[in-house]
Design a protein around this motif. Sequence first.
Motif, PDB file in Angstrom:
ATOM      1  N   GLU A  42       0.361  -1.549  -0.005  1.00 10.46           N
ATOM      2  CA  GLU A  42      -0.137   0.174  -0.087  1.00 10.46           C
ATOM      3  C   GLU A  42       0.852   1.020   0.139  1.00 10.46           C
ATOM      4  O   GLU A  42       0.519   1.968  -0.438  1.00 10.46           O
ATOM      5  N   ILE A  43       2.053   1.608   1.105  1.00 17.37           N
ATOM      6  CA  ILE A  43       2.522   2.988   0.703  1.00 17.37           C
ATOM      7  C   ILE A  43       3.509   2.352  -0.363  1.00 17.37           C
ATOM      8  O   ILE A  43       3.699   3.685  -1.562  1.00 17.37           O
ATOM      9  N   GLY A  44       4.052   1.208  -1.259  1.00 14.15           N
ATOM     10  CA  GLY A  44       3.895   0.977  -2.574  1.00 14.15           C
ATOM     11  C   GLY A  44       3.348   2.219  -4.158  1.00 14.15           C
ATOM     12  O   GLY A  44       3.936   2.240  -4.502  1.00 14.15           O
ATOM     13  N   PHE A  45       2.089   1.457  -3.328  1.00 16.23           N
ATOM     14  CA  PHE A  45       1.078   2.119  -4.215  1.00 16.23           C
ATOM     15  C   PHE A  45       0.614   3.703  -4.350  1.00 16.23           C
ATOM     16  O   PHE A  45       0.765   4.029  -5.225  1.00 16.23           O
ATOM     17  N   ALA A  46       1.055   3.787  -3.049  1.00 18.53           N
ATOM     18  CA  ALA A  46       0.850   5.562  -3.686  1.00 18.53           C
ATOM     19  C   ALA A  46       2.108   6.307  -3.564  1.00 18.53           C
ATOM     20  O   ALA A  46       2.493   7.227  -4.318  1.00 18.53           O
ATOM     21  N   GLY A 189       1.787  -5.700  -9.521  1.00 20.67           N
ATOM     22  CA  GLY A 189       0.948  -5.396  -9.234  1.00 20.67           C
ATOM     23  C   GLY A 189       1.084  -5.073  -7.678  1.00 20.67           C
ATOM     24  O   GLY A 189       1.782  -5.756  -6.555  1.00 20.67           O
ATOM     25  N   SER A 190       0.848  -3.607  -6.823  1.00 17.72           N
ATOM     26  CA  SER A 190       0.223  -3.365  -5.816  1.00 17.72           C
ATOM     27  C   SER A 190      -0.182  -3.926  -4.763  1.00 17.72           C
ATOM     28  O   SER A 190      -0.382  -4.156  -3.484  1.00 17.72           O
ATOM     29  N   LEU A 191      -1.408  -4.430  -5.924  1.00 15.43           N
ATOM     30  CA  LEU A 191      -2.720  -4.593  -4.926  1.00 15.43           C
ATOM     31  C   LEU A 191      -2.689  -7.037  -4.826  1.00 15.43           C
ATOM     32  O   LEU A 191      -2.764  -6.906  -4.009  1.00 15.43           O
ATOM     33  N   LEU A 192      -1.286  -7.042  -5.336  1.00 14.22           N
ATOM     34  CA  LEU A 192      -1.407  -8.915  -5.436  1.00 14.22           C
ATOM     35  C   LEU A 192       0.226  -8.960  -4.875  1.00 14.22           C
ATOM     36  O   LEU A 192       0.315 -10.945  -5.082  1.00 14.22           O
TER      37      LEU A 192
END
Length: 264
Positions: A42-46, A189-192
Amino acid sequence: MFELSFMRNAFMAGTFIAIVSGTIGVFVMARSMSFLTHTLSEIGFAGASFAVFAGWPALNGMLLFTMLSSVLVGQMSIKESRREAVISAVSALFIGLGILFLSLSSQTASSATSILFGSVVGISRQEVWQLVGLSLLVMVVVMIGYRQLKFDSFDAVGARVNGINSTLISVVFLLLLALSVSVAAQIVGSLLIFILLTLPAASAKYFTHGVAKMIVLAILFAMLGTWLGLYLGYLTNWPVSFFIAVIEVVIYVTALIFQHLVND
C-alpha cells in the motif's frame, strides 16, 4: 510470442522478480512478517501514484516511499499488541495518499490499473535493466549476510546468545523487503504483491525443511507462476496477475494436500 519485444522484456523481468520473491519470501515467512508485505504494497501504491503525479517512473516512486518507510513501519509493528493498529493506520494513510496523487494526475484510470495490477506491456528495456540491477543488489546482500540472516530468522534467541546484531539484521532485511516489493510490483501490481512474497515460500516449507532447499523450491514455484501466468496472459489477453494468483494458490493447496497425506 518471443518475437514481441515487450514479452521478452516481461519474461526477463519476471525471472528476476521470481528469484528475488522466492528468496526473500522464505525469510518473510520465517520472521512472521507477511503482514508487512501488505503494508508495504500500500505504501508502494502511494509511491507509484506520487511518481505518476510528479512525472517520474513508477518504480522510482515506489522505491522512494518503501525504502523510507520500511524500517519505521517494521520497528513500530514489532510488538503484536499494537501491530494491527499500526497496520490499519499506515494502510489507511497511504491508500488515501495514493488516491489523492492519482486524482491530481491527468492519467488516473490507466495509471491506477497499471499500479494496482501490474503492466506487462508497459515494461521497457530500460526498466528491465533497472529491475535486474535491483534484483542483483538484493541477492548479493542476501548472499553476503546469509548465515546471519538465516540464524536470526530461524533461531532469533540463539542468534542473540551468539552475539549477532539482530537490530542491524532486521534493518537490512526490512530494506531488502522494500526493494523486493518495489521490484515484484512491476509484474503483479501493488494490490497482489504479497502473492509472490508469501505463497511460494509458504508452499515450499511443506515439501522440504532445509533453508537452502526451501529457497530453491520457492524460486521454482514463483518462476512457474510467473512464466505460466505471462504465457496464459499472452494467449487470453487476461490480466497476468490473475493467472499468477491462481497458479500460486493451486501450488499452495497442492502443498497442503501433500502435507496431509504425508502426516496420515
